[in-house]
Design an enzyme around this catalytic site. Sequence first.
Site, PDB file in Angstrom:
ATOM      1  N   CYS A  15       8.535   5.118  -1.154  1.00  0.00           N
ATOM      2  CA  CYS A  15       7.554   5.791  -2.022  1.00  0.00           C
ATOM      3  C   CYS A  15       7.023   7.052  -1.339  1.00  0.00           C
ATOM      4  O   CYS A  15       6.903   8.104  -1.977  1.00  0.00           O
ATOM      5  CB  CYS A  15       6.413   4.836  -2.381  1.00  0.00           C
ATOM      6  SG  CYS A  15       6.930   3.564  -3.568  1.00  0.00           S
ATOM      7  N   ALA A  70       6.348  -1.693  -2.074  1.00  0.00           N
ATOM      8  CA  ALA A  70       5.227  -2.345  -1.406  1.00  0.00           C
ATOM      9  C   ALA A  70       4.187  -1.274  -1.052  1.00  0.00           C
ATOM     10  O   ALA A  70       4.511  -0.091  -1.020  1.00  0.00           O
ATOM     11  CB  ALA A  70       5.724  -3.045  -0.142  1.00  0.00           C
ATOM     12  N   GLN A  97       2.967  -0.268   1.744  1.00  0.00           N
ATOM     13  CA  GLN A  97       3.392   0.598   2.860  1.00  0.00           C
ATOM     14  C   GLN A  97       4.834   1.092   2.682  1.00  0.00           C
ATOM     15  O   GLN A  97       5.529   1.372   3.667  1.00  0.00           O
ATOM     16  CB  GLN A  97       3.239  -0.134   4.198  1.00  0.00           C
ATOM     17  CG  GLN A  97       1.797  -0.205   4.698  1.00  0.00           C
ATOM     18  CD  GLN A  97       1.216   1.180   5.019  1.00  0.00           C
ATOM     19  OE1 GLN A  97       1.932   2.147   5.289  1.00  0.00           O
ATOM     20  NE2 GLN A  97      -0.102   1.287   4.964  1.00  0.00           N
ATOM     21  N   SER A  98       5.301   1.215   1.448  1.00  0.00           N
ATOM     22  CA  SER A  98       6.682   1.633   1.190  1.00  0.00           C
ATOM     23  C   SER A  98       7.001   3.012   1.769  1.00  0.00           C
ATOM     24  O   SER A  98       6.330   4.001   1.462  1.00  0.00           O
ATOM     25  CB  SER A  98       6.902   1.669  -0.329  1.00  0.00           C
ATOM     26  OG  SER A  98       8.108   2.355  -0.640  1.00  0.00           O
ATOM     27  N   ASN A  99       8.027   3.057   2.610  1.00  0.00           N
ATOM     28  CA  ASN A  99       8.519   4.348   3.133  1.00  0.00           C
ATOM     29  C   ASN A  99       9.247   5.113   2.040  1.00  0.00           C
ATOM     30  O   ASN A  99       9.237   6.336   2.008  1.00  0.00           O
ATOM     31  CB  ASN A  99       9.487   4.109   4.292  1.00  0.00           C
ATOM     32  CG  ASN A  99       8.845   3.353   5.427  1.00  0.00           C
ATOM     33  OD1 ASN A  99       7.886   3.829   6.021  1.00  0.00           O
ATOM     34  ND2 ASN A  99       9.346   2.162   5.711  1.00  0.00           N
TER      35      ASN A  99
END
Length: 333
Positions: free
Chosen positions: A79, A73, A75-77
């Site tokens: 990534c 997503a 706001q992926s942590n």
Amino acid sequence: MLTEKLPRIQLAHLPTPLEPLPRLSTALGGVEVWIKRDDQTGLAGGGNKTRKLEFLIAAAKAAHADTVITGGAPQSNHCRQTAAAAAKTGLRAVLVLGGTPETATGNILLDTLLGAEIVWAGNRPRDTVMAETVAAQKAAGHTPYLIPYGGSNFIGAAAYVAAVDELAQQLAERQLPPFDRIVFASSSGGTHAGLAVGVAALELPTQVLGISIDKPEVELSGEIVGALATETAQQLGLPHRFNRENIFANDGYMGLGYGVMGDGEREAIALFARTEAILLDPVYTGRAAAGLIDLIRQGKIAPGERILFWHTGGLPALFAPQYAAKLAEKNHQ
Ligand SMILES: *Cc1c(COP(=O)(O)O)cnc(C)c1O
């Protein structure tokens, strides 16, 4: 060590702190709540993916990759931590994010600072765009290594088997009894699978209870976590097998869906902040804590139980405007 045969590089600050939460426990009335601070794993904001990346980046290096590709997503942590792990180990990172280009806030800002290349998937299926990105990187002469969503394959899950080893050692050193339950946020399932395998392998009398972020319990416990836990155990040479009977998940707190912060998350974020100065995130740990608080209020987690809330990180998302604005509004009341 249950995972000593797998290649691993050091990225995280371990062991993460194990701490009691006395003021929160009092506020919740008679349950003893502790916390495992995987929000403090230390790599550019930390979180649970840092542990997984110790094994996944080692696998990428073993495959002679010069580039890691993953997706998530906006706001992926996961990534953001992958971008950080790549920067620290001299790899390129290409991130496939869902949706259309957004202003660089929260994790997206950090992805950019950490030097990752972002590919926006638009309204096309992210899997398709990931496959295209792998092909494009190869065509450009790079050697890409694909890390799955959330780092959740057996390599990533093995990191949480190792994390249970770490917890067991902390309990032994401090002569503490095992917890009755471990409660945490479960989404792509690698954390859940690893914790379940580790607890089974060490024969701890502890229930591993994942609060589902975005999947029905049937799907999460069986097809996702059950299958991944079984594969992880097999890869580590352990005899345990998993399915819906011995994987525990609660899907009662998914609200309006992934990434939609509701009143439960807001209350949990405020309560943890004001009693213990613990900062939760709006997508994962806020939702898991909302589930924990509700299960205690309903008596489904009984007074006298000793609970470990496993904090999985996610702080940067608090600063994304869609969450920051709502949290500020609530806190002005
Ligand atoms: C990814 C993530 C989770 C979920 O972990 P999985 O292993 O994907 O189930 C929980 N909390 C935070 C903050 C995360 O970034």
